[in-house]
Design a protein around this motif. Sequence first.
Motif, PDB file in Angstrom:
ATOM      1  N   GLU A 113     -15.198   6.139  -6.695  1.00  0.00           N
ATOM      2  CA  GLU A 113     -15.345   4.769  -6.209  1.00  0.00           C
ATOM      3  C   GLU A 113     -14.472   4.500  -4.994  1.00  0.00           C
ATOM      4  N   MET A 114     -13.265   5.072  -5.002  1.00  0.00           N
ATOM      5  CA  MET A 114     -12.360   4.868  -3.871  1.00  0.00           C
ATOM      6  C   MET A 114     -12.974   5.424  -2.586  1.00  0.00           C
ATOM      7  N   GLN A 134       0.807  -1.217   0.000  1.00  0.00           N
ATOM      8  CA  GLN A 134       0.000   0.000   0.000  1.00  0.00           C
ATOM      9  C   GLN A 134       0.842   1.270   0.000  1.00  0.00           C
ATOM     10  N   SER A 176     -18.221   3.131   2.797  1.00  0.00           N
ATOM     11  CA  SER A 176     -19.088   1.971   2.985  1.00  0.00           C
ATOM     12  C   SER A 176     -18.546   1.059   4.076  1.00  0.00           C
ATOM     13  N   TYR A 177     -17.234   0.834   4.064  1.00  0.00           N
ATOM     14  CA  TYR A 177     -16.641  -0.029   5.090  1.00  0.00           C
ATOM     15  C   TYR A 177     -16.883   0.533   6.479  1.00  0.00           C
ATOM     16  N   TRP A 178     -16.563   1.809   6.663  1.00  0.00           N
ATOM     17  CA  TRP A 178     -16.642   2.396   7.992  1.00  0.00           C
ATOM     18  C   TRP A 178     -18.088   2.542   8.465  1.00  0.00           C
ATOM     19  N   GLU A 184      -6.579  -1.521   6.300  1.00  0.00           N
ATOM     20  CA  GLU A 184      -6.922  -1.624   4.880  1.00  0.00           C
ATOM     21  C   GLU A 184      -7.761  -0.438   4.418  1.00  0.00           C
ATOM     22  N   HIS A 185      -8.428   0.234   5.373  1.00  0.00           N
ATOM     23  CA  HIS A 185      -9.341   1.328   5.008  1.00  0.00           C
ATOM     24  C   HIS A 185      -8.960   2.603   5.749  1.00  0.00           C
ATOM     25  N   GLU A 223     -16.194   6.000  -1.969  1.00  0.00           N
ATOM     26  CA  GLU A 223     -17.391   5.238  -1.618  1.00  0.00           C
ATOM     27  C   GLU A 223     -17.038   3.919  -0.937  1.00  0.00           C
ATOM     28  N   ARG A 224     -15.976   3.273  -1.412  1.00  0.00           N
ATOM     29  CA  ARG A 224     -15.562   2.010  -0.815  1.00  0.00           C
ATOM     30  C   ARG A 224     -15.103   2.212   0.631  1.00  0.00           C
ATOM     31  N   GLN A 225     -14.330   3.269   0.861  1.00  0.00           N
ATOM     32  CA  GLN A 225     -13.875   3.564   2.214  1.00  0.00           C
ATOM     33  C   GLN A 225     -15.050   3.906   3.129  1.00  0.00           C
ATOM     34  N   LYS A 284     -20.533   0.526   7.783  1.00  0.00           N
ATOM     35  CA  LYS A 284     -20.938  -0.813   8.219  1.00  0.00           C
ATOM     36  C   LYS A 284     -20.252  -1.182   9.525  1.00  0.00           C
TER      37      LYS A 284
END
Length: 810
Positions: A228-229, A29, A235-237, A364-365, A231-233, A239
Amino acid sequence: MASEPTVELPRPELSAAKRALIEARLRGQVRSSGIVPRAGRDGAPLSFAQERLWLIDRLEPGSAVYNISLARRLRGALDVAALERTLGEIVRRHEALRTTFREVDGAPVQVIAPFGGFTLQLDDLSGLAGADREAEVRRRATEEAELPFDLAAGPLFRAALLRLDETSHVLLLSMHHVVSDGWSMGVFFRELSALYEAYREGRESPLPELAVQYADYAVWQRGHLRGEMLERQISYWKKRLADAPALVELPTDRPRPAVQTFRGAHERIELPGELLERLRALCRSERATLYMAVLAAFQVLLSRYSGSEDVVVGSPIAGRTRTEVAGLIGFFVNTLVLRTDLSGDPSFREVLGRVREVTLGAYEHQELPFEKLVAELHPERSLSHSPLFQVSFALEDAEETGTGVAGLSTEGVGADFSFAKFDLTLTVVAGGRDPRGELSYSTDLFERGTIVRMLGHLGRVLEQVAANADVRLSGLRLLGEEERALVVEEWSGGGGQAASTRPVHELFAGQAARTPDAAALTFGSGSVTYAELDRRSDALARRLAALGVGPEARVGICVERSPEMVVGLLAVLKAGGAYVPLDPAYPAERLAFMLADSGARVLLTQERLRGRLPECEIERVVLDGEVAGDGDAPLPADVSAESLAYVIYTSGSTGLPKGTEVPHRAIPGFFRGADYARFDEGTVTLQHSSTSWDALTLELWPALLSGGRCVLLPAQASEPALLGEQVRAHGVNTLWLTAAYFNLIVDTAPEVLQGVAQVMIGGEAASAPHVRRALELHPGLRLVNGYGPSECTVFASCWPVPAGFDAPVV
């Protein structure tokens, strides 16, 4: 209190940075990602982290909470000119140290001043005597650390040199966190060491020019974190933190102020190297890190203190996952919100696995800035505490702050200041010559003694899990021998009787055999003797046994205050079951929940309450009149003092009501041998509280297990004047009152307390004026201020208020 040898450096970020960089490199990373010099040199945007501190500064101008300060004693032949040139070169190299913040069209921008030289302030203290000189050094170090920065006017970097004598100086350094962080301090001192050595020897700077600056990173971050990057971050947090508790409910010594002051202090605990090695060995076997193990232990401790199995802790992380920024001074540090589920009484090994999963997922996030996370989650904001978490944790594997200077020996200088950004911050230094833990705390909330005990408890948790990782959380012991002796013997009235080894119904049967004709209950104009109560409850117990009630089976009891209620409670215990008291005044929905949640097999009630009860599939027994029993149904003989006696539900004010399971031994345990009140055959109590409160335990059982008498208050007699009539008519000498009801009685009907020997109050903070007034009106009254959640069986602590006291009562 005085700080440790150095004025506080934000070490948590330094260690988190190292840890994060290693983790990120392992995952590929850390990479070059196109951070380039920005077009145009004016009006750069703020990074997300800078924007948060800028907003905080606008809300609280003049605060020094976010100062990063350091005081170092330099011994040896110091070249002052070389040091001044060194500091100037660092300021020239790093735009962040020349940055201020201006508002343009309602938005903040970074304003970077051109380098115009640097002058090191030099103050000569050599004329002072030794003790006076050292006092002045500490005063100046503290003054410098507490001197606020002006983000608009700057400068946001300060340096001063105190000359003590020819070979002794003190260097004072301060930066605002908006332009620096823990990793940056490592960069700063590495460059200082290299540049000073070169300039002292007459050489030019050995350092290459920087390819990019912090403002370039801020421009890149604003453009990178989208699409998208992003939104992915998010979405994880979202949840991960859904329905997380907004506040860690730690027991504090003082109420939380409406607005944080950030006043703080800190305490240390030594961590033996041998203990850390055992923890490291455990981590190797579980594919974890020492950081994860200590975090797991800390979260276990927080769970025990708060009573919550859902524990949220914040942890700083470097935020430097791009190679271009590794050598920059600037504010990159991010904060991860680490939430661990400790439910199910897992072993510590299982907890470590859960924490490992949580932390790796967070790494990872990690690119979503904390500031952006708060904006997305919209937590309820409060000036009294930080959002999302109030407890922070960091670990350093080694103490490598890089503060060495060529040709000089260095050491820290103490100072008398400390701030606390959070309720608690645990920092563990696990390497170097001095492994230790340090707990910073809000002095608005905690006393020093509380923090010392908490560190002791943490040390004991670490020792136990290092010795046996398979120990379940319920098996961990927080108290040391001295503290246990203090709590169990001294605070509990150590001369009291030993805990009972017999269940409650056997204790009652023994009392009934000794005083069969004495009145056990009074209700209205009638009374029930011990023998009659024993006989009636025995008959009902056999009826319940015939219905399948046995050891620890839950039995609901929804009955108005009456002798039938007491018959029912005793009968459930005699059958081996545990009663679940249900107030008939509760809504049907709440009663239905309590029955279902407790798993009650039978419901005891009265004919007139049928219409109020929820519809549910459960066996019902109506208690009106004489209850016929099954004379042949055997009663269990294996009920012990450890068996479950009752399940009582909390108010549910913070969510769904929760059932508290109370064993037989806890009932006589809270009053037998008590030194706060007297319970014996002369005790006459008044049962007037809700049957679903644990006050029922206090009002009923001390009288019935001591040969006394319990007066059952008719439902319609709850007003103070009517309650007073019952007190006088039946000779009640022992009362339990909520603090609010006690205040009402003192204000409107103080004669209610006439002739009462002892009154216990609780439920909320007592009013000192009302306590004083009651003692003035009724000399000789024993007034006890009690506290205890349902989990502690009525009282956890009691204080008999002395006559003539002149202090607030809490």
